[in-house]
Design an enzyme around this catalytic site. Structure first.
Site, PDB file in Angstrom:
ATOM      1  N   TYR A  39      31.267 -12.120   6.824  1.00  0.00           N
ATOM      2  CA  TYR A  39      32.499 -12.582   6.191  1.00  0.00           C
ATOM      3  C   TYR A  39      32.236 -12.955   4.739  1.00  0.00           C
ATOM      4  O   TYR A  39      31.160 -13.424   4.386  1.00  0.00           O
ATOM      5  CB  TYR A  39      33.151 -13.729   6.961  1.00  0.00           C
ATOM      6  CG  TYR A  39      32.203 -14.793   7.444  1.00  0.00           C
ATOM      7  CD1 TYR A  39      31.973 -15.949   6.711  1.00  0.00           C
ATOM      8  CD2 TYR A  39      31.527 -14.632   8.654  1.00  0.00           C
ATOM      9  CE1 TYR A  39      31.100 -16.919   7.155  1.00  0.00           C
ATOM     10  CE2 TYR A  39      30.645 -15.606   9.109  1.00  0.00           C
ATOM     11  CZ  TYR A  39      30.434 -16.742   8.345  1.00  0.00           C
ATOM     12  OH  TYR A  39      29.556 -17.692   8.787  1.00  0.00           O
ATOM     13  N   LYS A  57      29.569 -14.878   2.610  1.00  0.00           N
ATOM     14  CA  LYS A  57      29.440 -16.277   3.006  1.00  0.00           C
ATOM     15  C   LYS A  57      28.598 -16.440   4.259  1.00  0.00           C
ATOM     16  O   LYS A  57      28.106 -17.526   4.542  1.00  0.00           O
ATOM     17  CB  LYS A  57      30.839 -16.883   3.232  1.00  0.00           C
ATOM     18  CG  LYS A  57      31.576 -17.103   1.938  1.00  0.00           C
ATOM     19  CD  LYS A  57      30.860 -18.194   1.143  1.00  0.00           C
ATOM     20  CE  LYS A  57      31.394 -18.269  -0.264  1.00  0.00           C
ATOM     21  NZ  LYS A  57      30.564 -19.132  -1.103  1.00  0.00           N
ATOM     22  N   CYS A 169      32.539 -23.190  31.090  1.00  0.00           N
ATOM     23  CA  CYS A 169      33.063 -23.864  32.273  1.00  0.00           C
ATOM     24  C   CYS A 169      34.056 -22.981  33.029  1.00  0.00           C
ATOM     25  O   CYS A 169      34.596 -23.363  34.044  1.00  0.00           O
ATOM     26  CB  CYS A 169      33.708 -25.183  31.851  1.00  0.00           C
ATOM     27  SG  CYS A 169      34.942 -24.960  30.566  1.00  0.00           S
ATOM     28  N   THR A 413     -23.195   2.733  10.328  1.00  0.00           N
ATOM     29  CA  THR A 413     -23.393   1.344  10.721  1.00  0.00           C
ATOM     30  C   THR A 413     -23.506   0.515   9.453  1.00  0.00           C
ATOM     31  O   THR A 413     -24.165   0.925   8.500  1.00  0.00           O
ATOM     32  CB  THR A 413     -24.693   1.192  11.541  1.00  0.00           C
ATOM     33  OG1 THR A 413     -24.619   2.119  12.630  1.00  0.00           O
ATOM     34  CG2 THR A 413     -24.838  -0.208  12.089  1.00  0.00           C
ATOM     35  N   GLY A 417     -21.846  -3.908  11.929  1.00  0.00           N
ATOM     36  CA  GLY A 417     -22.039  -3.080  13.122  1.00  0.00           C
ATOM     37  C   GLY A 417     -21.506  -1.670  12.937  1.00  0.00           C
ATOM     38  O   GLY A 417     -21.356  -1.185  11.814  1.00  0.00           O
ATOM     39  N   ASP A 524     -18.252  -8.541  -3.728  1.00  0.00           N
ATOM     40  CA  ASP A 524     -19.367  -7.644  -3.411  1.00  0.00           C
ATOM     41  C   ASP A 524     -19.013  -6.216  -3.843  1.00  0.00           C
ATOM     42  O   ASP A 524     -19.167  -5.262  -3.087  1.00  0.00           O
ATOM     43  CB  ASP A 524     -19.674  -7.702  -1.900  1.00  0.00           C
ATOM     44  CG  ASP A 524     -21.026  -7.065  -1.574  1.00  0.00           C
ATOM     45  OD1 ASP A 524     -21.748  -6.666  -2.514  1.00  0.00           O
ATOM     46  OD2 ASP A 524     -21.354  -6.954  -0.375  1.00  0.00           O
TER      47      ASP A 524
HETATM   48  P1  ADP Z   1     -19.789  -2.945   6.918  1.00  0.00           P
HETATM   49  O1  ADP Z   1     -18.588  -3.376   6.170  1.00  0.00           O
HETATM   50  O2  ADP Z   1     -19.861  -3.403   8.326  1.00  0.00           O
HETATM   51  O3  ADP Z   1     -21.045  -3.191   6.131  1.00  0.00           O
HETATM   52  P2  ADP Z   1     -19.453  -0.345   6.001  1.00  0.00           P
HETATM   53  O4  ADP Z   1     -18.092  -0.493   5.457  1.00  0.00           O
HETATM   54  O5  ADP Z   1     -20.579  -0.325   5.038  1.00  0.00           O
HETATM   55  O6  ADP Z   1     -19.680  -1.398   7.101  1.00  0.00           O
HETATM   56  O7  ADP Z   1     -19.460   0.964   6.877  1.00  0.00           O
HETATM   57  C1  ADP Z   1     -20.628   1.608   7.298  1.00  0.00           C
HETATM   58  C2  ADP Z   1     -20.448   3.100   7.095  1.00  0.00           C
HETATM   59  O8  ADP Z   1     -19.351   3.559   7.838  1.00  0.00           O
HETATM   60  C3  ADP Z   1     -20.138   3.442   5.647  1.00  0.00           C
HETATM   61  O9  ADP Z   1     -21.288   3.700   4.916  1.00  0.00           O
HETATM   62  C4  ADP Z   1     -19.273   4.671   5.772  1.00  0.00           C
HETATM   63  O10 ADP Z   1     -20.060   5.824   5.797  1.00  0.00           O
HETATM   64  C5  ADP Z   1     -18.588   4.484   7.093  1.00  0.00           C
HETATM   65  N1  ADP Z   1     -17.242   3.944   6.918  1.00  0.00           N
HETATM   66  C6  ADP Z   1     -16.900   2.654   6.837  1.00  0.00           C
HETATM   67  N2  ADP Z   1     -15.578   2.515   6.679  1.00  0.00           N
HETATM   68  C7  ADP Z   1     -15.062   3.758   6.659  1.00  0.00           C
HETATM   69  C8  ADP Z   1     -13.743   4.281   6.508  1.00  0.00           C
HETATM   70  N3  ADP Z   1     -12.710   3.481   6.350  1.00  0.00           N
HETATM   71  N4  ADP Z   1     -13.575   5.604   6.502  1.00  0.00           N
HETATM   72  C9  ADP Z   1     -14.655   6.412   6.642  1.00  0.00           C
HETATM   73  N5  ADP Z   1     -15.895   5.987   6.778  1.00  0.00           N
HETATM   74  C10 ADP Z   1     -16.131   4.678   6.795  1.00  0.00           C
END
Ligand code: ADP
Length: 662
Positions: A39, A57, A169, A413, A417, A524
């Protein structure tokens, strides 16, 4: 604009949201669409002229309505709400125009209680009730009982209950009657044809469904890409279609309305403001440099290929880059023409051919070379304009259901991880970081993740969401097919051109300028924390993540994993992080790029590096870096943080070089 089903002028009773607020009755223009009953204030003196968007409003979401019924007439109403006396031919009272008397009340009940509306005629009340019942017929919370009398001065006149939301009611008589009627008769969404009476009441064009905008005008945008809703709150976008923005914010999702009256959230990076924007044209490439334009035109290799781009050297101006080749010039030639603008805002490339807009100018030169090296035959587009990432997989979705994920291959990795490549709902590429237990302060990260999801920029690896209901937790991000920048620089067989190296630095600098503007520190920044996508675009990853690392070797500046080689003296000495410490790291990242992935200060260990940096030693100029490029990286390593440039300044220096050197 939402298609309006009904529109009428009624009297609205104030809702007495506070017990003490007085009752009042105001004339309002009511609009019913499939999704809202709204409205507005209405300029009755001027027959509605001056109806502005800010005149809204209030409104009730149709889906929240639980009941629509008549209300028993008031006792002793004032003349303006009195029904015509016997013998008074109400509908013929020309002068007491219809909108002077509103004797027929009805109620729209929703979660805030009843809204009382008074209609000028019985017929109109019937029509509205009927229509409202039709649009709410599938609502899940429809009630079976209602209050036949008003709620006034803190109680219902029918049952004396005092709570506004007290259960009704009296059983609804119409429950098996009108609702069924609604179901069978009102399948179509078309409004009923207006009666002559209604025609008379609303003569002015109606406003679009308004946004709570202070500017008084609703923003109109056009979709640059298709968008398929990822959850129930999202709105589908169709490339080229227009949408109204109902709620705009600095966040990456906006509430929008499509032309069929559907509302929902859209990714703001999928739309552009008006039809005048050049972004909707295939020939326009935002944010590309002269050398990128040249590369694209050469790759395409078509005589008459052209690109319109923002001029890198002259802000606010555009450049048309054209490729021409012939039998005498098989290699081809590229020319760049700056679009000139007269004081009267007319555009031209070659004198004498003036145009009111850039699209008009381009259309003209598509047919006439008129002084150009070739006429503009083939629009060449950047990266085929693939749709950008959205800030999350649907509006407000930051917790991702792991059942929606399919794991396809391991990518590597890292600190936290294993990282895997997979699909979300079988369709969208994602990277899944499986957080090794004990490697991250998870609760703190989860708290911050919602904030980080709102960081959205084309040069940042987008955070899509998290899976926190199981262990290990997952972090889901945009997938970057070419992996980490450091390996890309080291392993790639192709010899990079100086322009490509500068382009990588530009990508990172754009992302960092964005983070700087959000006062968000990366902490970083290094080539190992940037990733490269399938189109060779570099994006910054892992921003802010270092704060959650649980590893003394990484977190302490004396630790073996601390990014010493990317850190300025004040971080090494006092752990003093700032956007200027990110600038230092950016200088080192530029050095990594130009030395194709070498380790900075390669002949020193960490503690020697710290010592040398504190004493004033700096990295040398890599062979591939020109003096000007080296000057940029060197400026990032000023001992005093305040003397280092900002990312905004760095970006403009990089763009200058891109335009002049490459
Ligand atoms: P973390 O943040 O755990 O240290 P990273 O970001 O360094 O892990 O990832 C480890 C590896 O995985 C990288 O070197 C890259 O090769 C791969 N990776 C990470 N993120 C991605 C992504 N978004 N797309 C493709 N490859 C990735």
């Amino acid at each position: 604009m939402a298609s309006v089903i009904l529109e009428s002028i009624f009297l609205k009773r104030s809702q007495q949201k506070k017990k003490t607020s007085p009752l009042n009755f105001k004339k309002r223009l009511f609009l019913l669409t499939e999704s809202k009953l709204s409205y507005y204030e209405y300029d009755f003196e001027r027959g509605g002229v001056g109806l502005t968007l800010s005149s809204k409003k209030g409104s009730v979401d149709v889906e929240k309505i639980t009941c629509v019924e008549t209300v028993a007439p008031e006792n002793n109403p004032p003349p303006e709400r009195q029904a015509p006396r016997k013998g008074e031919d109400y509908n013929n009272m020309e002068q007491i125009s219809i909108i002077e008397r509103f004797p027929y009340p009805f109620q729209v009940v929703y979660d805030e209680g009843p809204l009382y509306i008074f209609s000028p005629t019985e017929e109109l009340r019937k029509r509205w009730i009927h229509q409202l019942k039709s649009v709410i017929r599938y609502n899940s919370d429809l009630v079976q009982k209602y209050h036949p009398c008003f709620w006034i001065d803190g109680q219902y006149l029918c049952c004396s209950q005092t709570a506004k939301n007290a259960m009704g009611c009296q059983i609804l008589e119409s429950r098996n009657g009108s609702l069924k009627v609604g179901r069978s008769h009102r399948k179509t969404k078309k409004p009923l044809p207006p009666t002559p009476e209604e025609d008379q009441m609303v003569m002015k064009p109606l406003p679009p469904e308004p946004a709570p905008s202070t500017a008084g005008e609703m923003k109109k945008v056009v979709a640059l890409y298709n968008y398929e809703p990822m959850n129930a709150q999202d709105l589908q976008l169709q490339k080229g279609e227009e949408y109204f923005i109902l709620e705009e914010s600095h966040l990456p999702w906006w509430k929008a309305l499509d032309k069929n009256g559907r509302e929902g959230y859209i990714p703001s990076n999928y739309v552009t403001e008006t039809r005048n924007s050049l972004e909707i044209f295939e020939w326009y490439s935002k944010n590309i440099t002269r050398s990128q334009a040249e590369q694209l035109l050469k790759q395409e290799g078509k005589e008459g290929g052209f690109i319109v781009r923002d001029s890198t050297s002259k802000t606010g101006k555009y450049t048309v880059s054209v490729y021409a080749k012939s039998s005498v010039d098989p290699q081809g030639t590229i020319r760049h023409y700056v679009v000139c603008c007269t004081p009267q805002n007319q555009y031209y490339l070659a004198e004498k051919h003036l145009f009111n807009s850039i699209p008009e100018l381009i259309t003209y030169h598509q047919h006439n070379s008129a002084g150009l090296i070739s006429r503009l035959k083939y629009p060449v587009s950047q990266h085929k304009k693939s749709a950008p990432s959205t800030a999350g997989l649907g509006y407000g979705s930051w917790e991702i259901d792991p059942k929606d994920l399919t794991f396809l291959k391991e990518l590597g990795t890292g600190q936290f991880g294993v990282v895997k490549y997979g699909k979300w709902r079988g369709q969208y590429n994602v990277a899944i970081k499986m957080i090794r237990e004990g490697s991250m302060s998870e609760d703190e990260f989860i708290d911050e993740a919602k904030v980080m999801m709102n960081l959205s920029h084309e040069k940042l690896v987008q955070l899509y969401g998290v899976c926190t209901k199981q262990r290990p937790i997952f972090i889901i991000t945009e997938y970057m097919a070419n992996g980490c920048l450091l390996n890309f620089l080291r392993e790639t067989r192709q010899r990079f051109q100086p322009a490509q190296l500068l382009e990588m630095c530009k990508d990172v600098c754009e992302a960092m300028e964005y983070l700087e503007s959000k006062q968000f520190l990366h902490r970083d920044l290094a080539a190992r924390n940037c990733l490269v996508n399938d189109q060779g675009i570099v994006k910054v990853s892992d921003f802010g993540l270092s704060r959650y690392v649980l590893d003394d070797e990484y977190t302490s500046s004396m630790g073996s994993k601390f990014p010493v080689r990317w850190s300025p003296p004040e971080v090494l000495l006092y752990s003093k992080f700032s956007s200027k410490s990110d600038v230092w790291s950016f200088g080192v990242l530029m050095w990594e790029v130009y030395s194709l992935g070498k380790m900075p200060y390669e002949r020193f260990n960490n503690s020697e590096t710290t010592e040398h940096v504190i004493q004033g030693l700096r990295l040398y100029r890599p062979q591939a870096a020109s003096e000007r490029v080296y000057a940029i990286m060197y400026s990032c390593w000023h001992e005093k943080p305040e003397e280092r440039p900002t990312f905004t300044v760095l970006l403009s220096s990089i763009l200058d070089i891109a335009d002049e050197e490459c």
